[in-house]
Design a protein around this motif. Structure first.
Motif, PDB file in Angstrom:
ATOM      1  N   VAL A 169      -2.105   2.308   4.322  1.00 19.86           N
ATOM      2  CA  VAL A 169      -1.039   1.631   4.200  1.00 19.86           C
ATOM      3  C   VAL A 169      -0.190   1.847   3.041  1.00 19.86           C
ATOM      4  CG1 VAL A 169      -0.376  -0.786   3.293  1.00 19.86           C
ATOM      5  CG2 VAL A 169      -2.466  -0.575   4.664  1.00 19.86           C
ATOM      6  N   PRO A 170       1.175   2.233   3.409  1.00 20.26           N
ATOM      7  CA  PRO A 170       2.094   3.079   2.504  1.00 20.26           C
ATOM      8  C   PRO A 170       2.131   2.253   1.253  1.00 20.26           C
ATOM      9  CG  PRO A 170       3.269   2.262   4.193  1.00 20.26           C
ATOM     10  CD  PRO A 170       1.776   1.923   4.683  1.00 20.26           C
ATOM     11  N   TRP A 171       2.392   2.839   0.023  1.00 20.20           N
ATOM     12  CA  TRP A 171       2.594   2.454  -1.555  1.00 20.20           C
ATOM     13  C   TRP A 171       3.730   1.207  -1.112  1.00 20.20           C
ATOM     14  CZ3 TRP A 171       5.942   3.377  -5.676  1.00 20.20           C
ATOM     15  CH2 TRP A 171       5.430   2.516  -6.809  1.00 20.20           C
ATOM     16  N   GLN A 172       5.048   1.630  -0.694  1.00 20.44           N
ATOM     17  CA  GLN A 172       6.110   0.807  -0.608  1.00 20.44           C
ATOM     18  C   GLN A 172       5.896  -0.416  -0.036  1.00 20.44           C
ATOM     19  OE1 GLN A 172       5.514   4.130   0.243  1.00 20.44           O
ATOM     20  NE2 GLN A 172       6.950   5.276  -1.157  1.00 20.44           N
ATOM     21  N   ALA A 173       4.702  -0.651   0.641  1.00 17.88           N
ATOM     22  CA  ALA A 173       4.585  -2.082   1.470  1.00 17.88           C
ATOM     23  C   ALA A 173       3.976  -3.041   0.436  1.00 17.88           C
ATOM     24  CB  ALA A 173       3.653  -1.732   2.814  1.00 17.88           C
ATOM     25  N   TYR A 174       3.282  -2.624  -0.522  1.00 11.52           N
ATOM     26  CA  TYR A 174       2.828  -3.709  -1.551  1.00 11.52           C
ATOM     27  C   TYR A 174       3.358  -3.416  -2.739  1.00 11.52           C
ATOM     28  CZ  TYR A 174      -0.704   0.084  -1.868  1.00 11.52           C
ATOM     29  OH  TYR A 174      -1.107   1.275  -2.217  1.00 11.52           O
ATOM     30  N   MET A 175       4.263  -2.625  -2.829  1.00 14.05           N
ATOM     31  CA  MET A 175       4.928  -2.344  -4.092  1.00 14.05           C
ATOM     32  C   MET A 175       5.424  -3.608  -5.092  1.00 14.05           C
ATOM     33  SD  MET A 175       7.933   0.447  -5.368  1.00 14.05           S
ATOM     34  CE  MET A 175       9.042  -0.360  -4.178  1.00 14.05           C
ATOM     35  N   VAL A 176       6.420  -4.213  -4.304  1.00 11.89           N
ATOM     36  CA  VAL A 176       6.792  -5.394  -4.773  1.00 11.89           C
ATOM     37  C   VAL A 176       6.052  -6.602  -5.163  1.00 11.89           C
ATOM     38  CG1 VAL A 176       8.780  -7.234  -4.171  1.00 11.89           C
ATOM     39  CG2 VAL A 176       9.036  -4.813  -3.619  1.00 11.89           C
ATOM     40  N   PRO A 177       4.882  -7.032  -4.077  1.00 10.17           N
ATOM     41  CA  PRO A 177       4.238  -7.889  -4.456  1.00 10.17           C
ATOM     42  C   PRO A 177       3.092  -7.571  -5.661  1.00 10.17           C
ATOM     43  CG  PRO A 177       4.071  -7.563  -2.204  1.00 10.17           C
ATOM     44  CD  PRO A 177       4.886  -6.537  -2.700  1.00 10.17           C
ATOM     45  N   GLN A 178       2.865  -6.360  -6.023  1.00  8.75           N
ATOM     46  CA  GLN A 178       2.364  -5.832  -7.329  1.00  8.75           C
ATOM     47  C   GLN A 178       3.050  -6.043  -8.424  1.00  8.75           C
ATOM     48  OE1 GLN A 178       0.879  -1.696  -6.750  1.00  8.75           O
ATOM     49  NE2 GLN A 178      -1.168  -2.508  -5.868  1.00  8.75           N
ATOM     50  N   TYR A 179       4.254  -5.544  -8.235  1.00  3.85           N
ATOM     51  CA  TYR A 179       5.262  -5.886  -9.374  1.00  3.85           C
ATOM     52  C   TYR A 179       5.247  -7.641  -9.825  1.00  3.85           C
ATOM     53  CZ  TYR A 179       9.097  -5.671 -12.667  1.00  3.85           C
ATOM     54  OH  TYR A 179       9.822  -5.744 -13.688  1.00  3.85           O
ATOM     55  N   ILE A 180       5.374  -8.286  -8.733  1.00  2.00           N
ATOM     56  CA  ILE A 180       5.720  -9.686  -9.062  1.00  2.00           C
ATOM     57  C   ILE A 180       4.357 -10.361  -9.966  1.00  2.00           C
ATOM     58  CG2 ILE A 180       5.830 -12.115  -7.856  1.00  2.00           C
ATOM     59  CD1 ILE A 180       7.650 -10.716  -5.927  1.00  2.00           C
ATOM     60  N   ILE A 181       3.136  -9.800  -9.078  1.00  2.00           N
ATOM     61  CA  ILE A 181       1.827 -10.251  -9.969  1.00  2.00           C
ATOM     62  C   ILE A 181       1.721  -9.758 -11.403  1.00  2.00           C
ATOM     63  CG2 ILE A 181      -0.538 -10.123  -9.841  1.00  2.00           C
ATOM     64  CD1 ILE A 181      -0.514  -9.680  -7.008  1.00  2.00           C
TER      65      ILE A 181
END
Length: 301
Positions: A144-156
């Protein structure tokens, strides 16, 4: 009485002729030596080719900004500007950047080695329903590319109030599927009979992991530690996204201070890059023996 040459005799009493002559051993030895010399020459050439970018970076750190990208390339500067290595400490808080990078690299490496080795022990030596399926699903997250979950991680991290703190990077990088995969593959080479014998003697799973499995896994642990340290030290996007305070920046973010709107101080960038490579080079030289052994070996001690 004269000596005559004898020939091999068949069972029926007849002779087959002259015995076959074996090839001389010195010729084989000479061929092996020539092949070894050719291999060393080839490896030397490849090693020098790999060192070319590093040598260019070192030479560029001793030039003026206008001399870095001259055409044709001037490998040896006309005048060595050793003062670049003293001015950079005044131009930017390089000591703070190096300290932050070292702190994050050491802490994240220690946590990844701890969590990766412990989880790998469960996947390799503990039997429970769905173990292999869970392992495959966990390792599949590497794809899974990091760009796919980058935004959800930042929101958390933002909701938890951890943005602009080192803790955000530590929590996000303390666990890694690659480390679990690497350690599990090495644990599979350790005989299960050792763990079974320890269980019969009354040793708990924690004791088996700490007292039996870990001492036999030093090469794999060193490999994982070295790879994690290098990746964390060279990480740019993580600190760039989560760290906004100059006092928390790492050396990779700090070097961007020399990039301006209209021009860049390339000599200072190369100087800082040379200084940032030295800790990685030191760590690699210290753990080189274990790193090569952990990557190359798959048998038992």
């Amino acid at each position: 009485m004269t000596a005559t040459a004898t020939t091999p005799e068949r069972r029926d009493g007849s002779y087959t002729g002259a015995a076959p002559v074996r090839p001389r051993a010195p010729r084989r030895r000479g061929t092996a030596v020539a092949g070894r010399i050719a291999l060393h020459v080839l490896l030397t050439i490849l090693g020098l080719a790999v060192m070319v970018p590093f040598l260019w970076m070192v030479m560029s750190s001793l030039k003026l900004d206008s001399q870095v990208f001259t055409v044709p390339i001037r490998w040896i500067p006309e005048e060595f500007h050793w003062d670049n290595y003293t001015r950079i400490w005044v131009r930017i808080p390089l000591a703070t950047y190096l300290k932050n990078s070292l702190f994050l690299s050491v802490v994240i490496t220690a946590l990844q080695v701890l969590t990766g080795s412990f989880a790998a022990y469960g996947f390799a030596k503990v039997r429970f329903p769905g173990r292999d399926t869970l392992f495959i699903a966990y390792v599949a997250t590497i794809a899974v590319p990091w760009q796919a979950y980058m935004v959800p991680q930042y929101i958390i991290m933002e909701k938890a109030g951890l943005v602009n703190t080192h803790l955000s990077l530590i929590l996000l990088q303390a666990f890694g599927a690659f480390g679990v995969f690497l350690m599990r593959q090495y644990y599979l080479t350790i005989p299960d009979e050792l763990c079974e014998a320890a269980r019969v003697d009354g040793l708990s799973e924690y004791g088996i992991w700490a007292r039996i499995v870990l001492p036999l896994s030093k090469p794999a642990l060193a490999s994982l530690a070295l790879l994690t340290f290098v990746n964390t030290w060279n990480d740019y996007m993580g600190p760039f996204i989560y760290l906004t305070s100059n006092d928390l920046w790492t050396v990779q973010i700090g070097l961007r201070s020399f990039v301006g709107v209209y021009d860049s101080e390339y000599a200072m960038i190369m100087t800082g890059s040379v200084l940032s490579v030295l800790p990685i080079l030191t760590v690699f030289l210290i753990g080189q023996r274990y790193f090569v052994q952990g990557i190359a070996t798959s048998g038992l001690k």
